[in-house]
Design a protein around this motif. Structure first.
Motif, short mmCIF file in Angstrom:
data_model
loop_
_atom_site.label_atom_id
_atom_site.label_comp_id
_atom_site.label_asym_id
_atom_site.label_seq_id
_atom_site.Cartn_x
_atom_site.Cartn_y
_atom_site.Cartn_z
N ALA A 26 0.81 -1.21 0.00
CA ALA A 26 0.00 0.00 0.00
C ALA A 26 0.84 1.26 0.00
O ALA A 26 0.43 2.28 -0.53
CB ALA A 26 -0.92 0.00 1.23
N GLY A 27 2.02 1.21 0.62
CA GLY A 27 2.83 2.41 0.74
C GLY A 27 3.76 2.66 -0.43
O GLY A 27 4.61 3.52 -0.36
N VAL A 28 3.63 1.90 -1.51
CA VAL A 28 4.54 2.02 -2.64
C VAL A 28 3.77 2.54 -3.84
O VAL A 28 2.59 2.26 -4.02
CB VAL A 28 5.17 0.64 -2.96
N ALA A 29 4.44 3.32 -4.71
CA ALA A 29 3.79 3.86 -5.91
C ALA A 29 3.18 2.74 -6.74
O ALA A 29 3.69 1.62 -6.78
CB ALA A 29 4.82 4.63 -6.73
N LEU A 30 2.09 3.03 -7.41
CA LEU A 30 1.38 2.02 -8.17
C LEU A 30 2.21 1.53 -9.34
O LEU A 30 3.02 2.25 -9.92
CB LEU A 30 0.05 2.56 -8.68
N ALA A 31 1.99 0.27 -9.72
CA ALA A 31 2.77 -0.37 -10.78
C ALA A 31 2.41 0.19 -12.15
O ALA A 31 1.31 0.67 -12.38
CB ALA A 31 2.52 -1.87 -10.77
N ARG A 32 3.36 0.11 -13.07
CA ARG A 32 3.11 0.51 -14.45
C ARG A 32 3.21 -0.65 -15.42
O ARG A 32 2.66 -0.62 -16.50
CB ARG A 32 4.10 1.60 -14.87
N GLY A 33 3.93 -1.69 -15.02
CA GLY A 33 4.15 -2.81 -15.93
C GLY A 33 3.11 -3.88 -15.78
O GLY A 33 2.10 -3.71 -15.10
N GLY A 34 3.34 -5.04 -16.41
CA GLY A 34 2.43 -6.16 -16.32
C GLY A 34 1.39 -6.11 -17.41
O GLY A 34 1.19 -5.11 -18.10
N THR A 57 -12.63 -1.29 -3.40
CA THR A 57 -11.55 -2.16 -3.83
C THR A 57 -10.26 -1.35 -3.97
O THR A 57 -10.26 -0.13 -3.77
CB THR A 57 -11.89 -2.86 -5.17
N ARG A 58 -9.17 -2.05 -4.32
CA ARG A 58 -7.88 -1.40 -4.58
C ARG A 58 -7.19 -2.11 -5.74
O ARG A 58 -7.19 -3.34 -5.79
CB ARG A 58 -6.97 -1.44 -3.35
N ALA A 59 -6.59 -1.33 -6.62
CA ALA A 59 -5.85 -1.88 -7.76
C ALA A 59 -4.37 -1.54 -7.65
O ALA A 59 -3.98 -0.60 -6.95
CB ALA A 59 -6.41 -1.36 -9.07
N ASP A 60 -3.54 -2.29 -8.38
CA ASP A 60 -2.10 -2.10 -8.30
C ASP A 60 -1.57 -1.06 -9.28
O ASP A 60 -0.36 -0.83 -9.34
CB ASP A 60 -1.39 -3.44 -8.54
N ARG A 61 -2.44 -0.43 -10.06
CA ARG A 61 -2.01 0.58 -11.02
C ARG A 61 -3.20 1.47 -11.37
O ARG A 61 -4.35 1.11 -11.10
CB ARG A 61 -1.48 -0.09 -12.29
N PRO A 62 -2.96 2.62 -11.97
CA PRO A 62 -4.08 3.47 -12.37
C PRO A 62 -5.03 2.73 -13.30
O PRO A 62 -4.63 2.14 -14.30
CB PRO A 62 -3.39 4.64 -13.08
N SER A 63 -6.30 2.75 -12.96
CA SER A 63 -7.31 2.01 -13.71
C SER A 63 -8.68 2.50 -13.30
O SER A 63 -8.82 3.31 -12.39
CB SER A 63 -7.18 0.50 -13.45
N ARG A 64 -9.71 2.02 -13.99
CA ARG A 64 -11.09 2.38 -13.70
C ARG A 64 -11.78 1.25 -12.95
O ARG A 64 -11.72 0.09 -13.35
CB ARG A 64 -11.84 2.65 -15.00
N MET A 65 -12.45 1.57 -11.84
CA MET A 65 -13.21 0.59 -11.08
C MET A 65 -14.56 0.35 -11.76
O MET A 65 -15.30 1.30 -12.05
CB MET A 65 -13.43 1.09 -9.65
N LEU A 66 -14.88 -0.91 -12.03
CA LEU A 66 -16.16 -1.29 -12.61
C LEU A 66 -16.83 -2.30 -11.69
O LEU A 66 -16.18 -3.22 -11.19
CB LEU A 66 -15.96 -1.92 -14.00
N VAL A 67 -18.13 -2.14 -11.47
CA VAL A 67 -18.87 -3.04 -10.59
C VAL A 67 -20.10 -3.56 -11.32
O VAL A 67 -20.94 -2.78 -11.78
CB VAL A 67 -19.31 -2.33 -9.29
#
Length: 514
Positions: A26-34, A57-67
């Motif tokens: 949680a304390g680390v900048a979000l990922a860009r790869g993968g 929820t929480r994601a590992d990189r910038p993204s859009r939450m869809l439910v």
């Protein structure tokens, strides 16, 4: 990753993205790869109403939450709700309120994170909750507090935090979290040798190795609990109503305090509290728009018979060093008046007051006072003045059938308050039920202050201070209100076994509660 347990060594490689874990702390900048986003900490729901609820929820990189949401677990005829962008600004977290749902129904939801280019999505994570009923249906909920405190973290030898599995087995409509949702001031060690030679093992993350001071360190406190498989499974199936107390920031804090503890480089509690409060709202399924002041205190109706009033006894309290016999503050004038007015307006059969501090137990802070009770006999003093005003107003307005629920003191008890035993007598009898901890050191019992005439009808506490969860002195409470309006409270242990119960019958507006 999905709902599996993250390997400890992966967590301690602060920020490394492993193929097995695909996890960013949680304390680390979000990922860009993968190849595609990953939902790192499962899903949660909270602040449920008759027509919807909040999903997190929480994601590992910038993204859009869809439910996707459906009344069918197969998600046939599901509708999709576009949630917020999950970005570093919120530590990758996000939440969206689902609306327009039928009352008193089981709702299934499925969350994904979509890449910003719209080409890839994460694996889906599912959850469910039951919307609040509109009529006289039975209502069952559980409450407790105090998670991962005093050095007792998620233990893989126990399958994590087993009491969350016991609470889930009760199939509650919601969980009232009474505070100390994390221990931001309680670093963990990988292992602890118990007095009898047994070894306690902790899952450890970088943020849990020291006291939290930065925003990312506070985020890591909340993220830690969601790595526990039992906590995470519970959060996906049981909606929460969350409040906070002291350990979300630091032990026994109050506004304006300046710390002298050597482990803190930032000594100003107001600075720490602002960071903790932001992380609390990012990581907990709480809707500040539901709160009266945009922070914590709020109320929820749950059918004909139940309304829950959630207090914030931390943000507005006076200093623990204030004179015990003065005129103290624990709610603040605005919140105290809101509570009385809201209880007076409520047409619910039972008015459940969720207090993050007990009323009649003396809770010391060294030689000072942390809680409401000032530990002195006689008429109200200190913060007791404010409570006396609340209780007196409820009597004057003939507000009946209030029940107070709390945690904080790390044991379980049932307290009956009566003016017949009290120094202050201008109130109607009522019950306060205490239950905890969920997964922390067990303590107690605390001394009762006689001002409001409490009687300890039942107490279950450990023989020694800071007893580990291995010894079983972990507790939660359960409340069930039947269709005909009877309210039954059970105090339960770590396995879910009932230790004690009490059934209360509602009284008419002008009648006296039993």
């Amino acid at each position: 990753m999905s709902d599996g347990v993250v390997d400890r060594r992966t967590l301690l490689r602060a920020g490394a993205i492993g193929a097995a874990a695909a996890f960013v702390p949680a304390g680390v900048a979000l990922a860009r790869g993968g190849e595609r986003p990953v939902l790192t900490h499962g899903v949660q729901s909270g602040d449920v109403t008759f027509d919807g609820g909040l999903v997190w929820t929480r994601a590992d990189r910038p993204s859009r939450m869809l439910v996707e949401v459906s009344s069918d677990p197969s998600f046939r005829h599901a509708r999709t709700v576009r949630g917020p962008l999950l970005t570093p600004e919120t530590g990758g977290t996000g939440k969206v309120r689902l609306r327009g749902l039928p009352g008193g129904r089981e709702v299934h939801y499925r969350v994904t994170a979509e890449d910003l280019d719209g080409r890839t999505r994460s694996e889906a994570v599912t959850g469910s909750f039951r919307t609040a009923p509109l009529g006289r249906e039975d209502v069952r909920f559980v409450w407790s507090g105090d998670v991962a405190g005093q050095g007792w973290g998620s233990n893989p030898d126990l399958g994590g935090m087993p009491i969350f599995g016991a609470m889930a087995a009760r199939r509650p409509d919601f969980f009232l979290h009474s505070g100390d949702t994390v221990y931001a001031d309680g670093p963990l060690q990988e292992s602890v040798v118990l007095p009898d030679g047994r070894v306690w093992r902790n899952l450890v993350t970088p943020e849990k190795l020291k006291v939290a001071e930065t925003l990312d360190e506070y985020r890591g406190q909340f993220a830690y609990n969601l790595l526990d498989p039992q906590y995470r499974a519970f959060a996906a199936r049981v909606p929460m109503v969350v409040q906070w107390d002291d350990h979300e920031v630091t032990n026994n804090w109050y506004p304006g305090e300046v710390l002298t503890l050597p482990q803190y480089t930032e000594k100003r509690v107001d600075v720490l509290a602002a960071r903790a409060f932001r992380a609390f709202h990012e990581y907990q399924p709480i809707d500040p728009r539901q709160a009266v002041d945009g922070r914590v205190y709020r109320s929820f109706r749950h059918g004909r018979h139940v309304e829950v009033f959630v207090l914030d006894m931390r943000s507005y309290k006076d200093a623990n060093t204030a004179p015990r016999d003065g005129r103290g503050v624990v709610l603040g004038d605005a919140q105290a008046r809101w509570l009385v007015d809201a209880l007076d307006r409520s047409s619910a059969t039972w008015k459940v007051v969720a207090a993050d501090l007990p009323i009649g137990l003396t809770v010391p802070d060294g030689t000072d006072i942390e809680g409401v009770a000032n530990g002195l006999p006689g008429t109200p003093g200190g913060r007791e003045h404010e409570l006396a005003w609340v209780l007196g107003e409820l009597k004057r307005r003939r507000v009946r059938n209030t029940v107070w629920l709390t945690a904080d003191v790390h044991y379980t008890a049932a307290h009956h308050y009566s003016p017949d035993r009290a120094a202050f007598q201008d109130f109607d009898p009522f019950w306060e039920f205490v239950s905890g901890p969920l997964h922390a050191g067990a303590f107690g019992p605390n001394a009762l202050d006689p001002t409001f005439g409490p009687e300890a009808v039942f107490v279950h506490a450990p023989p020694t201070a800071n007893t580990s969860p291995m010894d079983g002195f972990q507790h939660f409470g359960e409340v069930e209100v039947s269709r005909d309006g009877e309210l039954t409270v059970w105090l339960r242990d770590i396995s879910g076994a009932a230790l004690w119960s009490k059934t209360l019958r509602p009284q008419p507006r002008g009648g006296l509660p039993r």
